[in-house]
Design a protein around this motif. Sequence first.
Motif, PDB file in Angstrom:
ATOM      1  N   LYS A 100     -71.101  45.691  74.755  1.00 21.18           N
ATOM      2  CA  LYS A 100     -70.981  44.374  75.392  1.00 21.18           C
ATOM      3  C   LYS A 100     -71.459  43.262  74.456  1.00 21.18           C
ATOM      4  O   LYS A 100     -70.887  42.167  74.429  1.00 21.18           O
ATOM      5  N   ASN A 105     -68.813  40.886  76.356  1.00 19.55           N
ATOM      6  CA  ASN A 105     -68.498  41.240  77.741  1.00 19.55           C
ATOM      7  C   ASN A 105     -69.664  40.851  78.643  1.00 19.55           C
ATOM      8  O   ASN A 105     -70.627  41.585  78.820  1.00 19.55           O
ATOM      9  N   ASP A 107     -71.126  40.558  81.732  1.00 23.37           N
ATOM     10  CA  ASP A 107     -71.107  40.916  83.142  1.00 23.37           C
ATOM     11  C   ASP A 107     -72.501  41.143  83.727  1.00 23.37           C
ATOM     12  O   ASP A 107     -72.630  41.656  84.839  1.00 23.37           O
ATOM     13  N   ASN A 108     -73.542  40.790  82.974  1.00 23.75           N
ATOM     14  CA  ASN A 108     -74.896  40.856  83.538  1.00 23.75           C
ATOM     15  C   ASN A 108     -75.775  39.791  82.890  1.00 23.75           C
ATOM     16  O   ASN A 108     -75.401  39.157  81.892  1.00 23.75           O
TER      17      ASN A 108
END
Length: 405
Positions: A100, A105, A107-108
């Motif tokens: 990530k 990416n 996503d957190n």
Amino acid sequence: MSVLSGKKILLGVSGGIAAYKTATLVRLFIKAGADVQVVMTPASKDFVTPLTLSTLSKNPVHSTFYKEEDENGLWNNHVELGLWADLMLIAPATANTLSKMVNGNCDNLLIATYLSAKCPVYFAPAMDLDMYKHPSTLAGFQTLKQFGNTIIPAESGELASGLSGEGRMAEPENIIAFIEKDLENQLPLKGKNILITAGPTYEAIDPVRFIGNHSTGKMGFDIAESAAKSGANVILVSGPTALEVKNSNIKLVRVTSASQMFEACHQFYKEVDVAICAAAVADYKPKYTANQKIKKSDNSFTIELEKTKDILASLGEIKQNQFLIGFALETENEIENAKLKIQKKNLDLIVLNSLQDQGAGFATATNKVTIIDSQFVVEPMPLKSKEAVADDIINKVILHYEKNS
């Protein structure tokens, strides 16, 4: 004192078995004097609890963009977290989190904070042997290095799978040591040797009495601390003072008289790159020192004085490549007298104090100085803490070497 002291550290914890080591990691950061905040991925909470890390860090732990139970919908600002930190460490950095980081990416909260960080980022991989050696992982390491991130290599040992080999997250003590060494190597005065004098000198009249002054030595000690924090090896020659050094990069040499300070300075001068003479050295000393306490008898008492050796001038005479800084305390014609001292004593810089300025001089927590260089460029400074003045002086040393590198 650790180079981590006073640093704001953001620890990112991802979901691998090595997350249990982050409790020790936080404790070691705190022990080193750092301020720590923790950002966790949701998966990491299966291995170590937020309560553990918040208790050890003395700060709330963040793991989601907002708290679902908070009806006001307040969010954890990943941008503020990224801007707050002096450095970010992601440990353990699992294969999933590394992927990530490479691809953005987001996503957190951990990845969002990583992408927002303006500070240096370190990452400590943790995964099984074959995952660690997989081409995609190795390519990810190279990409993250190209992004400017620093890898803390995994160690060899027993892995969660039962295999033994490379992929085990570095032990917390080794992570701390790696970061400290890396930061130290980046310090602007790394490898420089600096001689600093501080405090008063006491010139004996008899075994009981002396001629001295009101210097506490604080200015010189603060300069030594600032130089050491910038990576220098410091030799601090101090007259009588109650102050102690805190940094292991400072070698303290205690003396009493002007002649002892003269000898100590000349002992070390040839091996230093910079000399900063901040001590309030006595200009005169008793010509004769009584071996026994002088008894009170007559209504008047005369002491014959003679000049002490001028330490600063003597260093200027034998100066080779040293950057030499002197101090001047004046009460009249301050700028003119300071400029004369630059010429007479072969100085590169002089720091001028005036007793006319409130909050400056001896036995105060503040100082107000004017810095004058060998080209007679005059730079008046506002009233500051002596620690801030020390940083200003050391910044002049740093600038000198940057210009001549």
